[in-house]
Scaffold this motif. Structure first.
Motif, short mmCIF file in Angstrom:
data_model
loop_
_atom_site.label_atom_id
_atom_site.label_comp_id
_atom_site.label_asym_id
_atom_site.label_seq_id
_atom_site.Cartn_x
_atom_site.Cartn_y
_atom_site.Cartn_z
N TYR A 1 0.52 -1.38 -0.04
CA TYR A 1 -0.23 -0.17 -0.39
C TYR A 1 0.75 1.63 -0.01
CZ TYR A 1 -4.19 -2.52 0.59
OH TYR A 1 -5.03 -2.62 0.28
N GLN A 2 2.04 1.34 0.47
CA GLN A 2 2.93 2.75 0.56
C GLN A 2 3.75 2.93 -1.13
OE1 GLN A 2 5.70 1.43 3.98
NE2 GLN A 2 4.51 2.44 5.20
N TRP A 3 3.97 1.59 -1.18
CA TRP A 3 4.39 1.49 -2.34
C TRP A 3 3.59 2.34 -3.30
CZ3 TRP A 3 6.82 -3.80 -3.07
CH2 TRP A 3 8.01 -3.78 -2.48
N ARG A 4 2.32 1.91 -3.69
CA ARG A 4 1.26 2.22 -4.33
C ARG A 4 1.44 4.25 -4.33
NH1 ARG A 4 -2.50 1.35 -8.88
NH2 ARG A 4 -4.77 2.37 -8.08
N TRP A 5 0.65 4.22 -3.11
CA TRP A 5 0.89 5.96 -2.43
C TRP A 5 1.88 6.77 -2.99
CZ3 TRP A 5 3.09 8.89 0.32
CH2 TRP A 5 2.51 10.22 0.60
N ARG A 6 2.97 6.05 -3.24
CA ARG A 6 4.14 6.30 -3.69
C ARG A 6 4.65 6.25 -5.20
NH1 ARG A 6 8.08 4.21 1.29
NH2 ARG A 6 7.77 6.28 2.51
N ARG A 7 3.44 5.46 -5.67
CA ARG A 7 3.64 5.69 -7.17
C ARG A 7 4.95 4.47 -7.25
NH1 ARG A 7 -0.43 8.82 -10.26
NH2 ARG A 7 -1.13 10.21 -8.81
N GLN A 8 5.10 3.86 -6.14
CA GLN A 8 6.52 2.59 -6.48
C GLN A 8 5.86 1.00 -6.76
OE1 GLN A 8 8.40 3.51 -3.38
NE2 GLN A 8 9.85 4.86 -3.84
N GLY A 9 6.33 0.21 -6.58
CA GLY A 9 6.24 -1.00 -6.61
C GLY A 9 5.33 -1.47 -7.90
N PRO A 10 5.00 -2.84 -7.84
CA PRO A 10 4.87 -3.27 -9.41
C PRO A 10 3.58 -2.81 -9.29
CG PRO A 10 4.53 -4.59 -7.15
CD PRO A 10 5.11 -3.72 -6.88
N PRO A 11 2.46 -2.71 -10.39
CA PRO A 11 1.75 -2.23 -10.99
C PRO A 11 0.51 -3.08 -10.51
CG PRO A 11 2.66 -3.98 -12.96
CD PRO A 11 3.40 -3.50 -11.70
N ALA A 12 -0.66 -2.24 -10.34
CA ALA A 12 -2.00 -2.54 -9.36
C ALA A 12 -3.51 -2.11 -10.39
CB ALA A 12 -2.14 -2.56 -7.94
N ARG A 13 -3.80 -2.75 -10.30
CA ARG A 13 -5.06 -2.18 -10.58
C ARG A 13 -6.61 -2.14 -9.86
NH1 ARG A 13 -7.62 -5.54 -15.76
NH2 ARG A 13 -5.08 -5.05 -16.62
N LYS A 14 -7.31 -1.02 -9.52
CA LYS A 14 -8.55 -1.20 -8.42
C LYS A 14 -9.38 -1.38 -9.49
CE LYS A 14 -8.97 1.76 -5.64
NZ LYS A 14 -8.68 1.56 -3.59
N VAL A 15 -10.20 -3.43 -8.32
CA VAL A 15 -11.22 -3.87 -9.10
C VAL A 15 -12.63 -3.55 -8.14
CG1 VAL A 15 -12.54 -5.70 -9.91
CG2 VAL A 15 -10.24 -5.04 -9.97
N GLY A 16 -13.33 -2.36 -7.78
CA GLY A 16 -14.17 -2.25 -7.24
C GLY A 16 -13.17 -1.21 -6.12
#
Length: 58
Positions: A25-40
């Motif tokens: 979640y921290q990586w996502r917030w910092r726009r780092q880490g593996p690509p993820a997508r929101k589903v709902g």
């Protein structure tokens, strides 16, 4: 993505990478880490893209 493949949850990725869920979640917030997508309201990861991201980190 193959139709028989399923998207991975945050817990799946956490176990695969050996990092805490909070780190993802921290990586996502910092726009780092593996690509993820929101589903709902949930984050999901494509296993193939996750492996490509991991290979690119070498």
């Amino acid at each position: 993505m193959n139709t028989t493949d399923r998207l991975w949850t945050v817990d799946d990725v956490s176990n695969f990478l050996g990092v805490p869920v909070k780190t993802l979640y921290q990586w996502r917030w910092r726009r780092q880490g593996p690509p993820a997508r929101k589903v709902g309201r949930h984050l999901r990861y494509d296993p193939a893209k996750l492996r490509l991201w991991l290979d690119a980190e070498d």
